[in-house]
Motif scaffolding. Structure first.
Motif, PDB file in Angstrom:
ATOM      1  N   LEU A  28       0.836  -1.206   0.000  1.00 59.21           N
ATOM      2  CA  LEU A  28       0.000   0.000   0.000  1.00 59.21           C
ATOM      3  C   LEU A  28       0.870   1.255   0.000  1.00 59.21           C
ATOM      4  O   LEU A  28       0.619   2.208  -0.743  1.00 59.21           O
ATOM      5  CB  LEU A  28      -0.917   0.004   1.225  1.00 59.21           C
ATOM      6  CG  LEU A  28      -2.061  -1.018   1.248  1.00 59.21           C
ATOM      7  CD1 LEU A  28      -2.715  -1.046   2.626  1.00 59.21           C
ATOM      8  CD2 LEU A  28      -3.096  -0.691   0.186  1.00 59.21           C
ATOM      9  N   VAL A  29       1.909   1.225   0.840  1.00 60.93           N
ATOM     10  CA  VAL A  29       2.837   2.365   0.894  1.00 60.93           C
ATOM     11  C   VAL A  29       3.520   2.542  -0.460  1.00 60.93           C
ATOM     12  O   VAL A  29       3.683   3.681  -0.936  1.00 60.93           O
ATOM     13  CB  VAL A  29       3.882   2.150   2.016  1.00 60.93           C
ATOM     14  CG1 VAL A  29       4.957   3.236   1.963  1.00 60.93           C
ATOM     15  CG2 VAL A  29       3.213   2.132   3.375  1.00 60.93           C
ATOM     16  N   GLY A  31       2.343   1.884  -3.337  1.00 61.22           N
ATOM     17  CA  GLY A  31       1.382   2.525  -4.234  1.00 61.22           C
ATOM     18  C   GLY A  31       1.345   4.033  -4.035  1.00 61.22           C
ATOM     19  O   GLY A  31       1.305   4.798  -5.014  1.00 61.22           O
ATOM     20  N   PHE A  32       1.389   4.457  -2.768  1.00 62.75           N
ATOM     21  CA  PHE A  32       1.407   5.903  -2.480  1.00 62.75           C
ATOM     22  C   PHE A  32       2.693   6.537  -3.024  1.00 62.75           C
ATOM     23  O   PHE A  32       2.675   7.640  -3.592  1.00 62.75           O
ATOM     24  CB  PHE A  32       1.309   6.148  -0.970  1.00 62.75           C
ATOM     25  CG  PHE A  32      -0.020   5.750  -0.377  1.00 62.75           C
ATOM     26  CD1 PHE A  32      -1.206   6.032  -1.032  1.00 62.75           C
ATOM     27  CD2 PHE A  32      -0.080   5.101   0.844  1.00 62.75           C
ATOM     28  CE1 PHE A  32      -2.427   5.665  -0.485  1.00 62.75           C
ATOM     29  CE2 PHE A  32      -1.298   4.724   1.402  1.00 62.75           C
ATOM     30  CZ  PHE A  32      -2.474   5.011   0.726  1.00 62.75           C
ATOM     31  N   GLY A 263      -3.072   2.138  -3.561  1.00 64.24           N
ATOM     32  CA  GLY A 263      -2.209   3.289  -3.284  1.00 64.24           C
ATOM     33  C   GLY A 263      -2.162   4.273  -4.431  1.00 64.24           C
ATOM     34  O   GLY A 263      -2.000   5.486  -4.211  1.00 64.24           O
ATOM     35  N   LEU A 267      -2.820  10.133  -2.600  1.00 63.74           N
ATOM     36  CA  LEU A 267      -2.285  10.238  -1.248  1.00 63.74           C
ATOM     37  C   LEU A 267      -3.386  10.642  -0.264  1.00 63.74           C
ATOM     38  O   LEU A 267      -4.277  11.428  -0.610  1.00 63.74           O
ATOM     39  CB  LEU A 267      -1.169  11.285  -1.195  1.00 63.74           C
ATOM     40  CG  LEU A 267       0.204  10.880  -1.718  1.00 63.74           C
ATOM     41  CD1 LEU A 267       1.140  12.078  -1.663  1.00 63.74           C
ATOM     42  CD2 LEU A 267       0.770   9.736  -0.896  1.00 63.74           C
ATOM     43  N   VAL A 337      -8.988   5.369  -0.236  1.00 60.64           N
ATOM     44  CA  VAL A 337      -7.697   5.692   0.384  1.00 60.64           C
ATOM     45  C   VAL A 337      -7.822   5.665   1.905  1.00 60.64           C
ATOM     46  O   VAL A 337      -6.946   5.139   2.604  1.00 60.64           O
ATOM     47  CB  VAL A 337      -7.197   7.066  -0.104  1.00 60.64           C
ATOM     48  CG1 VAL A 337      -5.902   7.449   0.603  1.00 60.64           C
ATOM     49  CG2 VAL A 337      -6.996   7.064  -1.611  1.00 60.64           C
ATOM     50  N   ALA A 340      -7.923   2.161   3.128  1.00 65.93           N
ATOM     51  CA  ALA A 340      -6.592   1.558   2.990  1.00 65.93           C
ATOM     52  C   ALA A 340      -5.685   1.966   4.146  1.00 65.93           C
ATOM     53  O   ALA A 340      -4.958   1.134   4.711  1.00 65.93           O
ATOM     54  CB  ALA A 340      -5.963   1.964   1.657  1.00 65.93           C
ATOM     55  N   SER A 344      -4.159  -0.392   7.328  1.00 65.70           N
ATOM     56  CA  SER A 344      -2.766  -0.418   7.787  1.00 65.70           C
ATOM     57  C   SER A 344      -2.681  -0.131   9.282  1.00 65.70           C
ATOM     58  O   SER A 344      -1.951  -0.819  10.013  1.00 65.70           O
ATOM     59  CB  SER A 344      -1.947   0.622   7.008  1.00 65.70           C
ATOM     60  OG  SER A 344      -2.010   0.385   5.622  1.00 65.70           O
TER      61      SER A 344
END
Length: 551
Positions: A28-29, A31-32, A263, A267, A337, A340, A344
């Protein structure tokens, strides 16, 4: 940029794994990070296709492992259903209240949207729960089986939502899919003939993506539902577990693409992160609700609490539901988002909670015991073992052979412990004294009655970790008798001896010696006799010749 996508994903996954969290948070990170670097989701159609395949294979894998009978247990189907309904009824007012406090992302949502959001947040993570259970070695424990059953029911609820969300009226040909069970013998025959290599993998992909996803989509049904149903159809085959293992890395790799696409949606803003953090405050409510519901089904408070903490997180299926909802315009895209990030955060909270659940239970044990209903669940009652002289942990082929040999050579009661109920029933039908229990589960030792005259414990479980764990538990019970164990590798023997096991039986070395004994008895004994007789005749001939010469 394709090499950069792979490198960034790998680095983020490794960094997150180093701190003991599931790698999916790292994806996921990643993707950001890719979004910050200017990579847009629409520019990566292959990534989106792989993400869709990941979800399809996830459902197919769930179907392969599904024992339909386990879903008919009240604590599973009723527990998951009641929890889902109460969660929605509780979460919607809380979300509405947060909106009244000025959180704009919630203020603009109507009742239907709040209900959909509460539905997505009610799920628990299958990936996280299975990882925790595997690390603890509790997959076959009662609380582990209940938790997995509830997770599968939640997955089914999600698939039903995905099917309904398709919005199209199914074709009249959809009724023809009811004939699929009739094709089961033909499918099983093909399953038998694909072997164990790449053909097995190809067979699995065809069943999941063609017979399942494509066929169901062709008649107007959700492809994911088709993958799940075909997986269930194959679950009864003897090679279903092998197929699930062979497809495991395909599924995991494709799911990486799914988390990357989440991600790449953008953001999170500061307010998004604040809302995600507030949503995590719902997790203690989820846990308490699970504890209360499971104790209503006569499970012990300890079993209920262990299972509830395992389910105390948000789910990747919640993300899938949110992804569909945002694609349909039912939820604003920013909520994908937010969920997501909340997912986390929930893993960050759940990891230490699951590590300390034992201490938390001990602290609140007196209060929690008051929630229990009597009589307790049949599988959660104290285990009466009588007064055995010999105890065998693991009643597979080796344990069964040891049982029969002990019964032939020694007097005194013998007791076998086996975690699979169908194997227990088989042994009992053959006159063996066997009870159901998992010696690799702390729950088993908590419920076990004491046996004052126990002289010898044989550790015949197939996994070294389970045998080591049993030794530790016997020490805690102050067992003073003898311990013997089977091993497959030399270093396993060393660690068992170091833990206090008195005798260790190396399976492969013993098999080699037994093989030679068998060959000697069956094939060589006759030739040895014949050789001896020939030598005797030759000796007599020599002696007669010498006698004649002397005369």
């Amino acid at each position: 940029m394709e090499p950069a996508i792979l490198i960034i994903t790998l680095v983020c996954g490794m960094l997150v794994s180093r701190i003991g969290l599931p790698p999916l948070i790292g994806y996921l990170v990643a993707g950001f990070v890719l979004f910050v670097l200017g990579i847009e989701k629409d520019s990566l159609p292959l990534l989106q296709e792989l993400a869709s395949l990941g979800v399809t294979l996830l459902l197919f894998a769930i179907g392969l492992k599904l024992d339909i009978r386990s879903l008919f247990k009240a604590e599973v189907w009723a527990g998951s259903s009641v929890h889902l309904m109460i969660s929605i009824l509780v979460f919607v007012p809380i979300l509405k209240l947060l909106g009244l406090f000025g959180l704009t992302q919630l203020t603009s949502l109507n009742l239907e949207q709040l209900t959909l959001l509460a539905f997505a947040l009610s799920f628990s993570s299958t990936v996280f729960a299975v990882k925790v259970l595997e690390d603890k070695g509790d997959m076959q424990s009662l609380y582990g089986r209940v938790a997995i059953g509830i997770l599968i029911m939640q997955d089914i609820f999600a698939v039903l939502f995905l099917t309904i969300s398709k919005g199209d009226v199914p074709s009249v040909w959809a009724f023809a899919l009811l004939l699929l069970p009739l094709a089961k013998p033909l499918i099983y025959k093909a399953f038998d003939r694909v072997g164990h290599g790449e053909l097995l993998v190809l067979f699995g992909l065809v069943m999941a993506l063609v017979v399942g996803a494509w066929l169901f989509e062709a008649v107007g049904l959700k492809p994911d539902l088709g993958a799940l149903i075909i997986g269930i159809l194959l679950a009864g085959h003897k090679k279903s577990s092998e197929l699930a293992k062979s497809l495991f890395y395909f599924k995991e790799l494709f799911l990486v693409a799914f988390f990357l696409t989440i991600g790449l949606n953008g953001l999170p803003t500061v307010s998004d992160i604040v809302i995600a953090a507030l949503l995590v405050l719902l997790i203690p409510l989820k846990i308490l609700l699970f504890v209360y519901i499971l104790t209503r089904f006569k499970l012990r408070s300890r079993t209920s609490m262990l299972g509830s903490f395992n389910l105390g997180n948000f789910s990747e299926f919640g993300l899938i539901v949110a992804a569909v909802a945002t694609s349909k315009g039912w939820l604003p895209s920013q909520w994908l988002v937010i969920i997501a990030v909340a997912l986390s955060f929930s893993f960050l909270l759940a990891a230490p909670l699951n590590a300390t659940v034992g201490r938390i239970y001990q602290r609140f044990q007196q209060r929690l015991v008051k929630l229990e209903k009597r009589p307790l669940h049949p599988e959660d009652r104290p285990i009466a073992i009588g007064n055995p002289r010999f105890l065998i942990l693991g009643m597979g082929r080796i344990g069964s052979g040891a049982y029969d040999e002990l019964r032939t050579r020694f007097s005194g009661e013998i007791l076998g412990i086996e975690h699979k109920q169908e194997i227990v029933d088989l042994h009992r039908a053959k006159g063996r004294n066997v009870v159901q229990g998992d010696a690799a589960d702390t729950d088993f030792w908590e419920k076990l009655d004491r046996a004052p005259n126990l002289e010898l414990v044989l550790l015949a479980m197939p996994h070294h970790a389970g045998n080591l764990f049993a030794v530790e538990q016997l020490k805690k019970l102050n067992y003073q008798g003898k311990l013997s164990a089977i091993v497959q590798y030399g270093d396993d023997a060393a660690s068992l001896r170091a833990s206090g096991v008195h005798s260790v039986y190396n399976l492969y070395e013993a098999a080699g010696a037994g093989f030679v004994d068998h060959v000697a008895d069956e094939l060589l004994s006759g030739s040895e006799t014949k050789h001896a007789e020939t030598e005797e005749v030759d000796n007599k001939t020599v002696l007669n010749a010498e006698a004649t010469t002397q005369v």
